[in-house]
Write an enzyme that holds these catalytic residues in place. Structure first.
Site, mmCIF file in Angstrom:
data_model
loop_
_atom_site.group_PDB
_atom_site.id
_atom_site.type_symbol
_atom_site.label_atom_id
_atom_site.label_comp_id
_atom_site.label_asym_id
_atom_site.label_seq_id
_atom_site.Cartn_x
_atom_site.Cartn_y
_atom_site.Cartn_z
ATOM 1 N N ASN A 59 52.877 48.421 -36.937
ATOM 2 C CA ASN A 59 51.825 49.399 -36.639
ATOM 3 C C ASN A 59 51.200 49.938 -37.926
ATOM 4 O O ASN A 59 51.883 50.130 -38.941
ATOM 5 C CB ASN A 59 52.329 50.518 -35.728
ATOM 6 C CG ASN A 59 53.545 51.257 -36.262
ATOM 7 O OD1 ASN A 59 54.337 50.704 -37.015
ATOM 8 N ND2 ASN A 59 53.686 52.501 -35.869
ATOM 9 N N VAL A 60 49.893 50.155 -37.866
ATOM 10 C CA VAL A 60 49.112 50.655 -38.996
ATOM 11 C C VAL A 60 48.267 51.810 -38.474
ATOM 12 O O VAL A 60 47.338 51.602 -37.688
ATOM 13 C CB VAL A 60 48.232 49.538 -39.597
ATOM 14 C CG1 VAL A 60 47.375 50.084 -40.733
ATOM 15 C CG2 VAL A 60 49.089 48.378 -40.108
ATOM 16 N N GLU A 61 48.646 53.029 -38.879
ATOM 17 C CA GLU A 61 47.994 54.213 -38.332
ATOM 18 C C GLU A 61 46.754 54.595 -39.140
ATOM 19 O O GLU A 61 46.443 53.975 -40.161
ATOM 20 C CB GLU A 61 49.019 55.355 -38.273
ATOM 21 C CG GLU A 61 50.152 54.980 -37.329
ATOM 22 C CD GLU A 61 51.177 56.081 -37.116
ATOM 23 O OE1 GLU A 61 51.191 57.062 -37.885
ATOM 24 O OE2 GLU A 61 51.970 55.946 -36.165
ATOM 25 N N CYS A 86 48.461 47.323 -25.206
ATOM 26 C CA CYS A 86 49.029 46.121 -25.815
ATOM 27 C C CYS A 86 49.519 45.124 -24.770
ATOM 28 O O CYS A 86 49.586 43.925 -25.041
ATOM 29 C CB CYS A 86 50.101 46.506 -26.818
ATOM 30 S SG CYS A 86 49.352 47.297 -28.262
ATOM 31 N N GLU A 136 51.466 45.251 -32.058
ATOM 32 C CA GLU A 136 50.985 44.091 -31.300
ATOM 33 C C GLU A 136 49.608 43.649 -31.780
ATOM 34 O O GLU A 136 49.265 42.465 -31.705
ATOM 35 C CB GLU A 136 50.928 44.422 -29.800
ATOM 36 C CG GLU A 136 52.282 44.633 -29.154
ATOM 37 C CD GLU A 136 52.788 46.078 -29.235
ATOM 38 O OE1 GLU A 136 52.345 46.820 -30.138
ATOM 39 O OE2 GLU A 136 53.631 46.452 -28.405
ATOM 40 N N CYS A 140 48.444 49.269 -33.126
ATOM 41 C CA CYS A 140 49.840 49.038 -32.756
ATOM 42 C C CYS A 140 50.350 47.767 -33.427
ATOM 43 O O CYS A 140 49.562 46.913 -33.870
ATOM 44 C CB CYS A 140 49.961 48.882 -31.249
ATOM 45 S SG CYS A 140 49.851 50.421 -30.325
HETATM 46 N N1 THU Z 1 53.152 51.731 -31.115
HETATM 47 C C1 THU Z 1 53.120 50.377 -31.306
HETATM 48 O O1 THU Z 1 52.964 49.904 -32.433
HETATM 49 N N2 THU Z 1 53.267 49.577 -30.224
HETATM 50 C C2 THU Z 1 53.486 50.016 -28.959
HETATM 51 O O2 THU Z 1 53.482 49.220 -28.026
HETATM 52 C C3 THU Z 1 53.777 51.441 -28.743
HETATM 53 C C4 THU Z 1 53.291 52.355 -29.820
HETATM 54 C C5 THU Z 1 52.963 52.603 -32.278
HETATM 55 C C6 THU Z 1 51.615 53.244 -32.348
HETATM 56 C C7 THU Z 1 51.884 54.454 -33.218
HETATM 57 O O3 THU Z 1 51.726 54.069 -34.578
HETATM 58 C C8 THU Z 1 53.361 54.769 -32.981
HETATM 59 O O4 THU Z 1 53.903 53.667 -32.286
HETATM 60 C C9 THU Z 1 53.576 56.033 -32.153
HETATM 61 O O5 THU Z 1 52.859 55.954 -30.951
#
Ligand code: THU
Length: 129
Positions: free
Chosen positions: A42-44, A89, A55, A53
């Site tokens: 994940n990259v916010e 996702c 994915e 996400c």
């Molecule tokens: N997140 C994912 O990367 N994949 C998912 O299917 C669920 C949520 C990440 C997004 C965000 O960076 C962190 O989890 C908290 O929601």
């Protein structure tokens, strides 16, 4: 193409996560039909809704390394606990794996059509294809 290899690859991918807002690193990993292992993290973003996400990164990696179809998928948190893909996702995974994609979830191995019943997809837009 063992599940434990996939879980370990996903766990290793969490190390690359950029998650300064949630502090919740996620890693995703999948096997492709031609035997490739693709991963993502994940990259916010400061504009929270733009967060990618794990994915998203995995699907981008899939396309960038030759495309094809996903056959086995899992995603994990930093501790290596299996988590379940978010709703958006599931749609991404459906596009590149379809109903038979096997997903290792907290409830065990399930197929994509169990995670996303009555999915909307390519066939709906291309009924005669
Ligand atoms: N997140 C994912 O990367 N994949 C998912 O299917 C669920 C949520 C990440 C997004 C965000 O960076 C962190 O989890 C908290 O929601």
């Amino acid at each position: 193409m063992e599940w434990d290899e996939l879980v370990e690859a996903a766990r290793l991918a969490t190390a690359h996560s950029y998650s300064p807002y949630s502090h919740y690193p996620v890693g995703a990993a999948a096997w492709t039909t031609d035997g490739r292992l693709v991963t993502g993290c994940n990259v916010e973003n400061a504009s929270y809704g733009l967060t990618l996400c794990a994915e998203c990164g995995l699907v981008s990696n899939l396309a960038a390394t030759g495309g094809g179809r996903l056959i086995r998928f899992t995603c994990v948190d930093q501790a290596g606990r299996i988590i379940t893909p978010c709703g958006r996702c599931r749609q991404l995974l459906w596009e590149h794996g379809g109903p038979t994609l096997q997903v290792l979830s907290p409830a065990g191995v399930v197929s994509m059509d169990q995670l996303l019943p009555q999915a909307w997809g390519f066939e709906e837009l291309n009924p005669s294809a």
